[in-house]
Scaffold this active site. Structure first.
Site, PDB file in Angstrom:
ATOM      1  N   GLU A  15       0.663  -1.174   0.273  1.00 39.86           N
ATOM      2  CA  GLU A  15       0.135   0.087  -0.198  1.00 39.86           C
ATOM      3  C   GLU A  15       0.671   1.172   0.231  1.00 39.86           C
ATOM      4  O   GLU A  15       1.758   1.067   0.407  1.00 39.86           O
ATOM      5  CB  GLU A  15      -0.913  -0.050   1.577  1.00 39.86           C
ATOM      6  N   VAL A  97      -5.553   0.226   2.357  1.00 41.79           N
ATOM      7  CA  VAL A  97      -6.210  -1.162   2.499  1.00 41.79           C
ATOM      8  C   VAL A  97      -6.766  -1.572   1.621  1.00 41.79           C
ATOM      9  O   VAL A  97      -6.393  -2.140   0.668  1.00 41.79           O
ATOM     10  CB  VAL A  97      -5.580  -1.942   4.202  1.00 41.79           C
ATOM     11  N   ASP A 133     -11.603  -0.975   5.050  1.00 40.98           N
ATOM     12  CA  ASP A 133     -10.968  -2.338   4.958  1.00 40.98           C
ATOM     13  C   ASP A 133     -11.284  -3.423   5.118  1.00 40.98           C
ATOM     14  O   ASP A 133     -11.344  -4.459   4.502  1.00 40.98           O
ATOM     15  CB  ASP A 133      -9.697  -2.593   5.862  1.00 40.98           C
ATOM     16  N   LYS A 150      -4.751  -2.297  13.708  1.00 39.70           N
ATOM     17  CA  LYS A 150      -3.536  -0.962  14.275  1.00 39.70           C
ATOM     18  C   LYS A 150      -4.785  -0.576  16.217  1.00 39.70           C
ATOM     19  O   LYS A 150      -5.227  -1.327  16.356  1.00 39.70           O
ATOM     20  CB  LYS A 150      -4.497   0.334  13.490  1.00 39.70           C
TER      21      LYS A 150
END
Length: 295
Positions: A15, A97, A133, A150
């Site tokens: 990415e 993503v 995502d 994350k």
């Protein structure tokens, strides 16, 4: 990319949001170059994806990488829904993503390496803030190597929604869902596959069964670079409070929080981020080679 395919080298999608939005200059460019070098060293070909001057580029030269890195947050953040608009508008776009997954499918790339997934944000019951995502993973037949999701997210809710969407999450080097800066989330996974050949066999079985979702390989940050969960949670709580006070929302939340964590951690979060992305690149390149060997 055509030359790499002609030479028989497997491709690994990367990415570009990590380059433009995920790290500061010059560490973003240094990391992008290092990740591409790791993929090549492992016998695969890196394919960093971005929107450059109104065209989707799959595989960037060094000048384009540097343009993204220097552009930083001036580059548009391009998810799946933004691709057509970004192409129409021209200019510079860094794929998230979801955007990278959509482009990887179009380009026929089987493996995608990233840092950490987006997911269900903390407080999503009120804000409905859930990353695109997750829905993209549900429809993209790509093997995704990441350090879980994350740390700023609601990890239990993210893992639960991945299950609901039919996206398998496989442990790689650990029995728990990775937590980005931290190795441990307290969320056990049902399957662990450490060997690239076994991972490739699993991916092939998914495809033979006609299952269109991605396979997420949760690959934790190396132990030497991991941060303690208690400290990370404290920094995140402070950064979230600051974001609320400043009225920051939508696409701006994640870059803001990552930047604040870098400051609050004295740079330790950035060091962990760099380490985990490099580690993911090595694992992803080996998986790409194993998938090619598996046929």
């Amino acid at each position: 990319m055509a030359a790499a395919r002609a030479a028989g080298r497997p491709l690994v999608a990367l990415e570009s949001t990590l380059v433009a939005h995920g790290m500061p200059w010059p560490q973003n460019l240094e990391t992008a170059r290092a990740v591409e070098a790791i993929v090549r060293d492992e016998g695969a070909e890196p394919a960093t994806i971005a929107v450059i001057d109104g065209r989707i580029r799959v595989g960037l030269d060094d000048a384009a990488l540097e343009r993204l890195a220097r552009g930083g947050r001036a580059a548009a953040k391009v998810g799946r829904r933004d691709l057509a608009g970004s192409l129409l508008g021209g200019g510079l776009g860094a794929t998230t993503v979801s955007g990278t997954l959509a482009c990887a499918v179009l380009a026929g790339i089987e493996v995608f390496v990233t840092g950490g997934l987006g997911g269900v944000h903390r407080g999503a019951a009120q804000s409905f803030d859930v990353s695109a995502d997750l829905s993209e993973l549900a429809r993209s037949p790509v093997a995704v190597v990441c350090a879980g999701a994350k740390s700023i997210l609601d990890l239990p809710a993210t893992l639960e929604l991945l299950e609901t969407l039919g996206v398998p999450v496989v442990g790689c080097g650990h029995d728990e869902f990775a937590a980005f800066y931290c190795r441990d989330s307290g969320l056990p996974l049902e399957l662990r596959l450490d060997d690239a050949a076994a991972q490739a066999r699993y991916v092939r079985l998914q495809r033979r069964l006609g299952l269109a979702a991605a396979v997420v390989f949760s690959n934790p940050v190396p132990a030497a670079d991991a941060l303690p969960r208690a400290e990370v949670d404290g920094w995140i709580a402070q950064a979230l409070d600051e974001a609320q006070v400043q009225g920051i929302g939508g696409k701006a939340v994640t870059p803001f929080l990552l930047a604040r964590l870098q400051v609050l951690s004295g740079g330790r979060s950035l060091a962990a981020n760099i380490a985990l992305v490099r580690h993911n690149a090595r694992v992803g390149a080996r998986l790409a080679r194993a998938l090619q060997a598996a046929g």
